[in-house]
Scaffold this active site. Structure first.
Site, mmCIF file in Angstrom:
data_model
loop_
_atom_site.group_PDB
_atom_site.id
_atom_site.type_symbol
_atom_site.label_atom_id
_atom_site.label_comp_id
_atom_site.label_asym_id
_atom_site.label_seq_id
_atom_site.Cartn_x
_atom_site.Cartn_y
_atom_site.Cartn_z
ATOM 1 N N GLN A 264 -14.244 30.400 47.351
ATOM 2 C CA GLN A 264 -14.499 31.706 47.952
ATOM 3 C C GLN A 264 -15.997 31.924 48.161
ATOM 4 O OE1 GLN A 264 -11.795 33.232 48.858
ATOM 5 N NE2 GLN A 264 -12.681 35.070 49.787
ATOM 6 N N VAL A 284 -14.204 39.884 54.404
ATOM 7 C CA VAL A 284 -13.979 38.762 53.481
ATOM 8 C C VAL A 284 -14.133 39.241 52.036
ATOM 9 C CG1 VAL A 284 -14.635 36.409 52.860
ATOM 10 C CG2 VAL A 284 -14.956 37.216 55.218
ATOM 11 N N ALA A 285 -13.149 38.912 51.200
ATOM 12 C CA ALA A 285 -13.210 39.301 49.788
ATOM 13 C C ALA A 285 -14.330 38.548 49.085
ATOM 14 C CB ALA A 285 -11.877 38.998 49.108
ATOM 15 N N HIS A 292 -6.242 34.939 46.844
ATOM 16 C CA HIS A 292 -5.979 33.506 46.967
ATOM 17 C C HIS A 292 -6.278 32.766 45.659
ATOM 18 C CE1 HIS A 292 -4.882 33.032 51.186
ATOM 19 N NE2 HIS A 292 -5.755 33.996 51.465
ATOM 20 N N ASP A 299 -1.598 32.513 53.468
ATOM 21 C CA ASP A 299 -1.786 32.868 54.870
ATOM 22 C C ASP A 299 -0.741 32.084 55.661
ATOM 23 O OD1 ASP A 299 -3.883 34.480 54.177
ATOM 24 O OD2 ASP A 299 -5.446 33.070 54.808
ATOM 25 N N GLU A 343 -4.046 42.494 57.539
ATOM 26 C CA GLU A 343 -3.892 41.042 57.654
ATOM 27 C C GLU A 343 -2.400 40.728 57.775
ATOM 28 O OE1 GLU A 343 -5.835 38.830 54.583
ATOM 29 O OE2 GLU A 343 -7.817 39.672 55.006
ATOM 30 N N HIS A 346 -1.103 37.553 55.914
ATOM 31 C CA HIS A 346 -1.282 37.338 54.466
ATOM 32 C C HIS A 346 -0.086 37.888 53.689
ATOM 33 C CE1 HIS A 346 -3.821 36.800 50.775
ATOM 34 N NE2 HIS A 346 -2.966 37.708 50.337
#
Length: 375
Positions: A264, A284-285, A292, A299, A343, A346
């Protein structure tokens, strides 16, 4: 043969023995009566200590008519028992708190009714109740505490958020319980234990070393790459879902699954270099805050259309994913609650029971977590 000489007791000794025998018989009868009386109370759930108090304070007949009452039992055992509150104790639902009677006394003295006390006691820990009891009497507990998942310790935050935003009680409790009244990525709770129903978002983070349980490689049959990994149970559920979709003429596969903390970091750096920091912050996380990393988030891609949202598989997933334990994690209508942009690709594995409940009741995962899992 030698004769055995009999010992003859004198009259005073005989009288003493008779008296002692009489005393023993009386004691034995009283002891049997006492044990019988105590057993009547212990059989309906009172402790020996509480039963003794009941018996020696002349309350046995009344208590037998009341039946088992755990709060009364705790009261009779407690050094804080107050006779004048006896009638109130029996109408307060028992909670397993160390200072239950002491806290009840304080709340009674503050002027709370038994129904109010029940509401207070059921929404917090022993420490929460003790702290709440220190404040001046709250007039409108029903504003928040008719909701079973409202927390006593957040009372001030509920008031502050409600006053600031004008949100209704239910929305306020959900937002505050999930820390959504706080700034993103600030003062986040640490999530250290893996579970199928774990929650990770912008207010609940994973550590750098966190690795989900039971990671397995995903077959290229079900993924865009043979290097992807996922939690075994989630992967097995996806295989089952994929096969069901295929029998109906649909094709789905996994584009992205488990990503480590470092993965990440690298992803954020890549998007930052391409699109800039503002894009990363918005879409974006941050490392540690990505679902994830749990190995439970996938995804999903379609074999019929490069844009999943425009595919027939997207429609099929809307109608069927929950049957296999998957939820769309970030729906468009719940952006303000999930904290992440829409999303449609997701999906997150939570198990069939949770996914079905969420589907039937049309709610985001944060709400389900707040209602049933946030202890």
């Amino acid at each position: 043969m030698r004769k055995i000489k009999r010992i003859r007791l004198k009259a005073p000794a005989i009288r003493i023995l008779k008296f002692l025998g009489f005393c023993f018989c009386v004691f034995l009868v009283l002891f049997i009566f006492y044990k019988h009386e105590i057993s009547q109370l212990t059989k309906i759930g009172y402790s020996n200590e509480a039963s003794n108090y009941i018996l020696f304070h002349g309350k046995k007949k009344y208590i037998l008519s009341v039946g088992e009452n755990k709060t009364l039992n705790a009261a009779f055992e407690s050094e804080y028992y107050k006779e004048e509150y006896f009638d109130k104790y029996q109408h307060i639902k028992y909670v397993k708190h160390k200072d239950i009677i002491k806290n009840i006394n304080t709340l009674i003295e503050k002027g709370y009714s038994t129904s109010n006390i029940n509401m207070i006691m059921s929404h917090g820990s022993n420490e929460d109740v003790a702290e709440f009891a220190k404040r001046d009497k709250v007039r409108y507990l029903e504003e928040f505490y008719t909701l079973s998942y409202a927390k006593l310790k957040y009372y001030d935050r509920y008031i502050a958020y409600s006053d600031e935003t004008g949100e209704d009680d239910e929305a306020t409790v959900l937002i505050v319980n999930m820390d959504l009244d706080k700034e993103d990525y600030v003062d986040a709770r640490d999530v250290t234990t893996f579970s199928i129903d774990m929650l990770v978002n912008k207010h609940r983070k994973l550590g750098e070393d966190f690795v989900p349980d039971d990671l397995v490689k995903i077959s290229k049959t079900y993924a865009s790459s043979d290097k992807l990994e996922a939690n075994r149970e989630a992967y097995a559920a996806f295989i089952k879902m994929s096969k069901a979709a295929e029998t109906e003429g649909y094709g789905i596969y996994i584009n992205s699954a488990y990503r480590s903390y470092q993965d990440q970091v690298d992803l954020c750096e890549y998007y930052k270099s391409v699109y800039g920091e503002n894009y990363v912050l918005k879409y974006v996380a941050q490392p540690g805050y990505s679902e994830h990393q749990t190995g439970l988030g996938f995804d999903i891609a379609s074999t019929s259309n490069n844009v999943f949202l425009n595919s027939k598989e997207y429609v099929w997933m809307q109608d069927n994913a929950y049957k296999y334990g998957f939820i769309m994690r970030f729906p468009s209508k719940y952006v303000s609650i999930t904290g992440f942009n829409y999303e449609p690709w997701h999906f997150r594995y939570v198990g069939v029971d949770i996914a079905t409940y969420m589907h039937d009741n049309n709610m985001p995962y944060e709400k389900y977590f707040a209602m049933f899992l946030d202890n």
